[in-house]
Design a protein around this motif. Structure first.
Motif, PDB file in Angstrom:
ATOM      1  N   LEU A 180       0.800  -1.182  -0.074  1.00 19.99           N
ATOM      2  CA  LEU A 180       0.022   0.048  -0.027  1.00 19.99           C
ATOM      3  C   LEU A 180       0.718   1.337   0.111  1.00 19.99           C
ATOM      4  CD1 LEU A 180      -2.544  -0.942   2.585  1.00 19.99           C
ATOM      5  CD2 LEU A 180      -2.958  -1.517  -0.172  1.00 19.99           C
ATOM      6  N   ALA A 181       2.220   1.153  -0.232  1.00 18.14           N
ATOM      7  CA  ALA A 181       3.012   2.164  -0.224  1.00 18.14           C
ATOM      8  C   ALA A 181       2.766   3.206  -1.568  1.00 18.14           C
ATOM      9  CB  ALA A 181       4.498   1.768  -0.211  1.00 18.14           C
ATOM     10  N   SER A 182       2.793   4.446  -1.378  1.00 16.09           N
ATOM     11  CA  SER A 182       2.225   5.366  -2.330  1.00 16.09           C
ATOM     12  C   SER A 182       3.655   5.826  -3.062  1.00 16.09           C
ATOM     13  CB  SER A 182       1.528   6.475  -1.586  1.00 16.09           C
ATOM     14  OG  SER A 182       2.315   7.231  -0.696  1.00 16.09           O
ATOM     15  N   ALA A 183       3.363   6.432  -4.214  1.00 15.72           N
ATOM     16  CA  ALA A 183       4.512   6.924  -5.049  1.00 15.72           C
ATOM     17  C   ALA A 183       5.545   7.875  -4.112  1.00 15.72           C
ATOM     18  CB  ALA A 183       4.059   7.841  -6.306  1.00 15.72           C
ATOM     19  N   GLY A 184       6.853   8.127  -4.242  1.00 10.80           N
ATOM     20  CA  GLY A 184       7.573   8.569  -3.412  1.00 10.80           C
ATOM     21  C   GLY A 184       8.106   8.231  -2.101  1.00 10.80           C
TER      22      GLY A 184
END
Length: 339
Positions: free
Chosen positions: A156-160
């Motif tokens: 679930l890690a987002s961009a960046g």
């Protein structure tokens, strides 16, 4: 048809076996094109797989073409396909939730039942995905890459996000590639400077940390003392998995991509004060296979650099036995069966 059988640990033989019968309703008979050699296959050959019954035809990283389809299946003969090797029951609690990758009764081709180190196999039509836009050799890499893609999606890690991938073997490299595709800033951690150098030169992962007594200091330096937003452990090594907890930032996540038989221990106060997530990741789903195939077709995955060794079905017994011990420079080996 010809098949490579592991009779017992350390013994591989080419044998003649009956070809599959006409496919049952909902099933498809396939001509195997290419099959990747997985770490699991080496473990089976070496007698290190804890639950395997011999003899076994290995092979679960598969591309193929359709020979014939059973009733209710519209796939035409000659259609190129990617094979999902996870045979699920469709009825258990996981399957009812749309998670056949962790089916309670799962059977994996080449592990729990015979796989694709042979000329033909039969599988359910629901386990086949189109291979349009891919070479059949590239299509055979989809399964192992989908393991990493699934782990990245589970995170679930987002961009960046700052991501640490521990273990620069094939599964770790797959996780790193799809972490980068997701927009993460990726760092690799491995005990081998050779593997880290290879990852930098072949795949552009120039941010690397050597696992040694100074690892914790290097993690702090890389993240300005914060730790990584998401950590993927792909080592299959208990002490590494336990150490990985300390590399996670407050509010971050640890994804265990690999599995060990051991108990994993961690400090509950450290776990709670970080309010971190601990995520298990097993196999992959259709969405992951499709994401991988689309990414390969778009040129986002350097398949030509992942495949380092090639052989044929006739030479596979000799070469697999050699590569089980000669690992320098080896990332992914692929057997050409047909095509």
């Amino acid at each position: 048809m010809k098949a490579v059988v592991c009779r017992e640990p350390g013994v591989l033989e080419i044998v003649e076996r009956p070809s599959p019968a006409a496919p049952a309703p909902g099933w498809v008979r396939l001509a195997v094109s290419h099959v990747g050699i997985c770490g699991t296959d080496y473990h089976i050959f070496e007698g290190k797989h804890p639950f395997l019954e011999y003899p076994r035809v290995m092979g679960h990283e598969i591309s193929a073409t359709v020979i014939a389809a059973g009733d209710g299946v519209t796939l035409a003969a000659g259609t190129p396909v990617i094979v999902n090797p996870y045979l699920s029951c469709g009825q258990c609690v996981a399957c009812r939730q749309g998670k056949p990758n962790c089916c309670t009764n799962i059977k994996v081709l080449g592990v729990h039942t015979d796989g694709a180190f042979c000329e033909e196999i039969s599988v359910p039509a629901g386990n086949l995905y189109p291979a349009e836009g891919l070479s059949l050799e590239a299509a055979a890499t989809t399964e192992f890459l989908a393991i990493g893609a699934h782990a990245v999606r589970r995170s679930l890690a987002s961009a960046g996000a700052r991501a640490l991938v521990i273990g620069a073997g094939p599964i770790g490299l797959g996780a790193a590639i799809f972490s980068r595709i997701a927009g993460h800033e990726v760092t690799l951690l491995d005990t081998s400077t050779e593997r880290l150098q290879m990852a930098a030169e072949r795949f552009g992962f120039t941010s690397g940390i050597v696992a040694d007594e100074k690892t914790a200091d290097a993690v702090r330096e890389k993240t300005h003392g914060d730790g990584f937003d998401v950590v993927f452990d792909a080592t299959g090594y208990g002490p590494s998995m336990e150490k990985a907890f300390s590399f996670v930032a407050h509010g971050g996540a640890l994804v265990l991509v690999s599995v060990v038989k051991d108990d994993i221990r961690f400090s509950d106060p450290e776990f709670h004060k970080r309010e971190m997530m601990l995520i298990g990741s097993r196999n992959a789903t259709r969405a992951d296979f499709e994401h991988v195939a689309d990414s390969i077709a778009k040129g986002l995955v350097p398949v030509d650099k992942l495949i380092t060794h090639r052989t044929t079905l006739a030479d596979a017994p000799r070469d697999l036995a050699r590569w089980a011990h000669e690992k320098s420079g080896l990332i992914k080996a692929v057997i050409r069966v047909g095509g």
